[in-house]
Write an enzyme that holds these catalytic residues in place. Structure first.
Site, mmCIF file in Angstrom:
data_model
loop_
_atom_site.group_PDB
_atom_site.id
_atom_site.type_symbol
_atom_site.label_atom_id
_atom_site.label_comp_id
_atom_site.label_asym_id
_atom_site.label_seq_id
_atom_site.Cartn_x
_atom_site.Cartn_y
_atom_site.Cartn_z
ATOM 1 N N LYS A 52 0.831 -1.211 0.000
ATOM 2 C CA LYS A 52 0.000 0.000 0.000
ATOM 3 C C LYS A 52 0.869 1.265 0.000
ATOM 4 C CE LYS A 52 -2.558 -1.328 3.655
ATOM 5 N NZ LYS A 52 -2.380 -2.773 3.907
ATOM 6 N N PHE A 92 12.701 -5.759 3.713
ATOM 7 C CA PHE A 92 13.710 -6.549 4.455
ATOM 8 C C PHE A 92 13.038 -7.324 5.593
ATOM 9 C CE2 PHE A 92 16.573 -5.662 8.329
ATOM 10 C CZ PHE A 92 17.233 -6.868 8.281
ATOM 11 N N ASP A 97 10.586 -12.215 7.706
ATOM 12 C CA ASP A 97 9.446 -12.586 8.548
ATOM 13 C C ASP A 97 8.676 -13.768 7.934
ATOM 14 O OD1 ASP A 97 7.946 -11.976 10.907
ATOM 15 O OD2 ASP A 97 6.360 -11.131 9.669
ATOM 16 N N ASP A 101 7.955 -17.340 9.712
ATOM 17 C CA ASP A 101 6.573 -17.799 9.926
ATOM 18 C C ASP A 101 6.167 -18.919 8.974
ATOM 19 O OD1 ASP A 101 6.380 -15.856 11.838
ATOM 20 O OD2 ASP A 101 5.176 -14.470 10.638
ATOM 21 N N ARG A 106 2.121 -13.409 0.179
ATOM 22 C CA ARG A 106 2.291 -12.041 0.688
ATOM 23 C C ARG A 106 1.842 -11.107 -0.432
ATOM 24 N NH1 ARG A 106 3.190 -9.133 5.126
ATOM 25 N NH2 ARG A 106 4.616 -10.722 5.947
ATOM 26 N N ASP A 168 7.858 -11.357 20.082
ATOM 27 C CA ASP A 168 6.699 -11.983 19.440
ATOM 28 C C ASP A 168 6.978 -13.457 19.134
ATOM 29 O OD1 ASP A 168 4.152 -12.045 18.407
ATOM 30 O OD2 ASP A 168 4.722 -11.271 16.441
ATOM 31 N N LYS A 194 7.638 -3.690 17.601
ATOM 32 C CA LYS A 194 7.565 -4.349 16.290
ATOM 33 C C LYS A 194 6.885 -3.483 15.225
ATOM 34 C CE LYS A 194 6.151 -8.635 14.062
ATOM 35 N NZ LYS A 194 5.487 -9.924 14.167
ATOM 36 N N PHE A 236 -3.236 1.789 16.409
ATOM 37 C CA PHE A 236 -3.378 1.201 15.077
ATOM 38 C C PHE A 236 -3.317 -0.325 15.139
ATOM 39 C CE2 PHE A 236 -1.193 -0.663 11.405
ATOM 40 C CZ PHE A 236 -2.026 -0.287 10.365
ATOM 41 N N ASP A 240 -6.038 -3.184 14.376
ATOM 42 C CA ASP A 240 -5.751 -4.249 13.410
ATOM 43 C C ASP A 240 -6.119 -5.616 13.989
ATOM 44 O OD1 ASP A 240 -4.591 -3.735 10.802
ATOM 45 O OD2 ASP A 240 -3.140 -5.301 11.311
ATOM 46 N N ASP A 241 -5.744 -5.820 15.246
ATOM 47 C CA ASP A 241 -6.055 -7.078 15.937
ATOM 48 C C ASP A 241 -7.567 -7.269 16.050
ATOM 49 O OD1 ASP A 241 -3.328 -7.343 16.277
ATOM 50 O OD2 ASP A 241 -3.355 -7.106 18.459
#
Length: 359
Positions: A52, A92, A97, A101, A106, A168, A194, A236, A240-241
């Site tokens: 975005k 990066f 990430d 994970d 993505r 995390d 993070k 924010f 999001d959560d």
């Protein structure tokens, strides 16, 4: 409106093409083999410009607000370059990430490490995305009085984000559910380190440096900006959560997976703080399971605990608190006429984009 947004993005994308070519010219000049040049081009084009671009574009917007006028070509280029440095930093983080994970996609395409013949070369590719930042900063800002500030800001923010990622990863590994490691305090620490530093403080601090705003021994404008932007970034991420749980997929644009992925989310931490022993047992038995029925039981428990109302109260409180912090910025600062100073509007623009968003 949509047309203006598209034009803005197109102009910003134009700067990426220039920077990509500068990086590739360096490889050429160093006599790198053609296949290495082609690989780096693909790495840059696949991973950097596809999102975005909110973080990058916000540097340009913030510089224009701080200067209070349209930017010259050179001013625009410098602001956009710093914006693209944030996008390189983001790339990066995301490339590495996704490997940690073991993610599959993505931005609607396979994760870079899953692209044919990339695999573990993606580790080095992520380093080369980060390295590009410092090549570009040196090339374009080395003679500026704030050059060292830019370097320190990128280095500090990178380390802060990596610390957040560490907490995390060890708090919420996808393959080992242990809700006793979760807490709202831990969630806050993860979110601030993070996300908030690199997504909120970094773009504004870069804009301030490029506008020549100086540090001050007392009432430092950078400390003031940070005191507003870190809570803003926290708000924010909480939002999001919440949207991951509460927003319909057709509105959110994706299917929320925080529950099945054992994410240390605001929702589960709020639920843990409210749950009776019986409700806690439901969470322990069902959270982080790759099972649609287990996920449905967690969601039903969230409804039972009134997570929607808790979030609505949180959002109002956060909005008022952040608005109050913004109002501590002096309206008529005591600075020389040619000196750019901090403006409330920089922060209000961020807050207005976030408040009550649905996706």
């Amino acid at each position: 409106m949509a047309d203006a947004k598209a034009q803005k993005r197109q102009k910003f994308d134009g700067v990426f093409a220039v920077l990509r070519d500068e990086l590739l010219d360096y490889l050429k000049q160093e006599g790198m083999p053609q296949d290495a040049q082609d690989w780096y081009r693909k790495n840059l084009e696949y991973n950097v410009p596809g999102g975005k671009l909110n973080r990058g574009l916000s540097v340009v917007d913030s510089v224009a607000i701080l200067k209070g006028r349209a930017l010259s070509e050179d001013e625009y280029f410098k602001a956009a370059l710093l914006g693209w440095c944030i996008e390189l930093l983001q790339a990066f983080f995301l490339v590495s990430d996704d490997m940690m994970d073991q993610s599959v996609t993505r931005r609607g395409q396979p994760c870079w490490y899953r692209v044919e013949s990339v695999g573990l070369i993606a580790v080095n590719d992520s380093f080369m995305l980060e390295g590009a930042i410092y090549f570009l900063l040196k090339k374009h800002f080395r003679t500026e009085p704030y050059y060292v500030h830019l370097l320190e800001l990128f280095h500090d923010t990178t380390f802060q984000t990596e610390l957040g990622q560490l907490i995390d990863l060890i708090t919420a590994p996808e393959d080992h559910v242990d809700l006793s490691k979760f807490s709202l305090a831990k969630h806050q620490k993860i979110v601030i380190y993070k996300t908030a530093y690199y997504s909120f403080y970094l773009p504004v601090a870069l804009s301030m440096y490029v506008c020549g705003i100086p540090h001050a021994a007392q009432n430092d404008p950078y400390a003031l900006a940070q005191s507003i932007l870190i809570p803003l970034g926290e708000y924010f991420q909480v939002q999001d959560d919440f949207l991951d749980f509460a927003a319909p997929p057709e509105v959110l644009g994706k299917i929320g997976t925080d529950i099945i992925d054992n994410k240390c989310s605001w929702c589960v931490n709020t639920a843990l703080a409210l749950a009776t022993p019986a409700q806690r047992a439901v969470l322990d038995a069902n959270y982080g399971r790759k099972d649609a029925q287990a996920e449905a039981r967690v969601k039903a428990l969230y409804e039972e605990l009134g997570i929607r109302d808790k979030y609505a109260a949180y959002e109002e409180g956060a909005y008022k608190r952040i608005l109050g912090l913004i109002e501590t910025i002096p309206e008529a600062p005591s600075a020389p006429a040619d000196q750019v100073t901090l403006k409330r509007e920089v922060f209000k623009v961020f807050l207005d984009k976030i408040y009550k968003r649905q996706k």
